[in-house]
Design an enzyme around this catalytic site. Structure first.
Site, mmCIF file in Angstrom:
data_model
loop_
_atom_site.group_PDB
_atom_site.id
_atom_site.type_symbol
_atom_site.label_atom_id
_atom_site.label_comp_id
_atom_site.label_asym_id
_atom_site.label_seq_id
_atom_site.Cartn_x
_atom_site.Cartn_y
_atom_site.Cartn_z
ATOM 1 N N LYS A 151 -71.070 30.265 31.310
ATOM 2 C CA LYS A 151 -71.555 29.667 30.063
ATOM 3 C C LYS A 151 -70.623 28.541 29.671
ATOM 4 C CE LYS A 151 -72.012 30.506 25.113
ATOM 5 N NZ LYS A 151 -72.054 31.433 23.984
ATOM 6 N N GLU A 207 -69.691 31.126 10.664
ATOM 7 C CA GLU A 207 -69.085 31.958 11.717
ATOM 8 C C GLU A 207 -67.635 32.333 11.419
ATOM 9 O OE1 GLU A 207 -69.621 30.477 15.683
ATOM 10 O OE2 GLU A 207 -68.668 32.250 16.561
ATOM 11 N N GLU A 251 -76.112 34.829 26.251
ATOM 12 C CA GLU A 251 -75.236 33.817 25.655
ATOM 13 C C GLU A 251 -74.312 34.480 24.613
ATOM 14 O OE1 GLU A 251 -77.806 30.533 24.458
ATOM 15 O OE2 GLU A 251 -76.269 29.931 23.023
ATOM 16 N N GLU A 388 -81.733 21.888 19.310
ATOM 17 C CA GLU A 388 -80.842 22.791 18.553
ATOM 18 C C GLU A 388 -79.676 22.013 17.921
ATOM 19 O OE1 GLU A 388 -80.144 26.622 20.479
ATOM 20 O OE2 GLU A 388 -78.083 26.538 19.750
HETATM 21 C C1 LIG Z 1 -71.580 25.190 18.584
HETATM 22 C C2 LIG Z 1 -72.207 25.448 17.456
HETATM 23 O O1 LIG Z 1 -72.712 26.688 17.153
HETATM 24 C C3 LIG Z 1 -72.198 27.864 17.767
HETATM 25 C C4 LIG Z 1 -72.341 28.922 16.753
HETATM 26 C C5 LIG Z 1 -73.515 29.601 16.568
HETATM 27 C C6 LIG Z 1 -74.518 29.519 17.553
HETATM 28 C C7 LIG Z 1 -74.318 28.815 18.700
HETATM 29 C C8 LIG Z 1 -75.393 28.731 19.734
HETATM 30 O O2 LIG Z 1 -76.450 29.390 19.577
HETATM 31 O O3 LIG Z 1 -75.231 28.013 20.708
HETATM 32 C C9 LIG Z 1 -73.019 28.186 19.010
HETATM 33 O O4 LIG Z 1 -72.326 29.066 19.833
HETATM 34 C C10 LIG Z 1 -72.441 24.417 16.437
HETATM 35 O O5 LIG Z 1 -72.959 24.745 15.361
HETATM 36 O O6 LIG Z 1 -72.065 23.253 16.664
#
Ligand SMILES: C=C(O[C@H]1C=CC=C(C(=O)O)[C@@H]1O)C(=O)O
Length: 402
Positions: A151, A207, A251, A388
């Site tokens: 990943k 987070e 993930e 995203e």
């Molecule tokens: C890398 C980011 O989110 C991280 C935190 C939540 C979900 C994430 C995802 O689904 O990829 C990322 O790991 C960002 O917001 O820039």
């Protein structure tokens, strides 16, 4: 690895962050950057749904964790606040504040910041361009799973320019008001030295990297996301689909495994549920896992734990070192995005949030650079991953009035 040729928006994106040039007339309307501020204007602020900390003034600055740890240990600092860069080998931005105000409530920024005069922002450039980001994701997908990498998190940034100077606190206040459960933050990055003087990191991160209270430690990592939908039925369906998505669960699992393993070095009682929960922000659904532990050694501090945990595979990847090497070789400097922001008190208690949904303001108070990224695994879809990042960037865009 695909390279940037040509840029889609703007050709003037600085690779580093030179001082902004002022080309406008001196006859400007007063803004929150240059009219009288509330006397409690903070240099650092972190708002949590259950408590908040605001600090003013700087008694000492540290650009690495060791002297900060020492100051907390030898009693010369009651608290250290600030930010950890994504690449922890670079200069950190920590300081000992002159005064600290804590409260059992989230911060309610004064209306001066929430609704005072605010400039117009425009998108000046993107790095990489959306098309190149998509190509980079496609490249990552082609190497993931076949070699040592499982990943990797890829990110891109957007530079916004203001039509007149603004106060970073006004952006932080707007982020806090719009996301009351979102841990809004503001921190001065000057301690990191040249290129960071009077730069601020502002954001609203959902987070939790780590919180320590007494001997109890908690972390709430996020990974695996889908956009919120306006129709409530569709929104609920999207959340249910996320919870069942094998790609997103994988993930997510890398992050939980990493955190449980690192906390296991400090604790013989780590609890990490096997099935993630759903967490929502205004823009996104995320998979999140509440992890808890009791630390065995009373001397371990929140700063020690943050330094050990960072960067988790929510911002780096898995395995950690090859993922970091990949990011550092293939992406522009993330600076403090993807790092952590928080505080640690002399008794070891403290909290660090992962610095996402955030932006960095420049010394002249005329621009803000925001970042958005996402975790990539071997079955990620490049177009969805680009979408995203767009959704993630809307947290900052909305705060800028875009
Ligand atoms: C890398 C980011 O989110 C991280 C935190 C939540 C979900 C994430 C995802 O689904 O990829 C990322 O790991 C960002 O917001 O820039």
């Amino acid at each position: 690895m695909p390279q940037e040729t040509p840029k889609e928006i703007g050709t003037d994106m600085p690779d580093e962050f030179p001082a902004e040039r002022r080309t406008d007339s001196a006859q400007e309307r007063p803004t929150s950057a240059d009219i009288a501020r509330p006397t409690g204007a903070p240099d650092f602020a972190l708002s949590h749904p259950e408590f908040s900390v605001r600090t003013q003034g700087v008694a000492k600055q540290f650009d690495s964790p060791e002297p900060a740890r020492e100051a907390l240990r030898d009693g010369s600092a009651d608290m250290v606040v600030g930010a950890i860069p994504f690449d922890a080998s670079r200069r950190w931005a920590l300081s000992v504040p002159e005064s600290v105000t804590s409260s059992p409530n989230p911060l309610e920024p004064p209306s001066f910041y929430r609704s005072g005069d605010f400039p117009s922002f425009t998108l000046a450039s993107q790095m990489p361009s959306p098309r190149l980001h998509r190509d980079r994701v496609a490249h990552a997908v082609s190497v993931l799973g076949s070699g040592e990498l499982d990943k990797v998190v890829l990110a891109r940034r957007e530079l916004f320019r203001a039509d007149r100077p603004f106060d970073s606190r006004a952006v932080a206040a707007r982020l806090m008001s719009a996301n009351p459960n979102g841990y809004g933050f503001l921190t001065d990055l000057s301690a990191a030295g040249p290129g960071y003087s009077k730069h601020y990191l502002v954001g609203s991160s959902p987070e939790l990297l780590v919180r320590k209270k007494g001997n109890r430690v908690t972390s709430f990592p996020l990974a695996g996301s889908t956009a919120r939908r306006t129709n409530p039925d569709e929104d609920e369906k999207a959340a249910t689909q996320l919870q069942a998505s094998a790609k997103d669960l994988r993930e997510h699992r890398y992050v939980v495994e990493h955190i449980a393993e690192v906390l296991g070095q400090f604790s013989s009682s780590v609890v990490a549920p096997g099935v993630p929960e759903l967490l929502s922000t205004r823009e996104l659904w995320h998979l999140g896992t509440p992890i808890s532990a009791i630390v065995d050694d009373p001397e371990v501090t929140a700063l020690d734990l943050a330094a050990a945990l960072h960067p988790t595979p929510a911002l780096g990847g898995a395995p950690r070192q090859p993922a970091l090497d990949y990011i550092l070789a293939n992406e522009e400097d993330r600076r403090f995005y993807g790092g952590a922001v928080g505080w640690c008190a002399a008794d070891g208690d403290g909290i660090f949030m992962v610095s996402i949904r955030c932006g960095e303001t420049d010394e002249a108070n005329r621009s803000l650079t925001a970042w958005g990224g996402g975790g990539i695994v071997s079955d990620s879809d490049p177009d969805s991953e680009l979408d995203e990042t767009k959704v993630k960037l809307t947290t900052i865009r909305k705060a800028l009035g875009l």
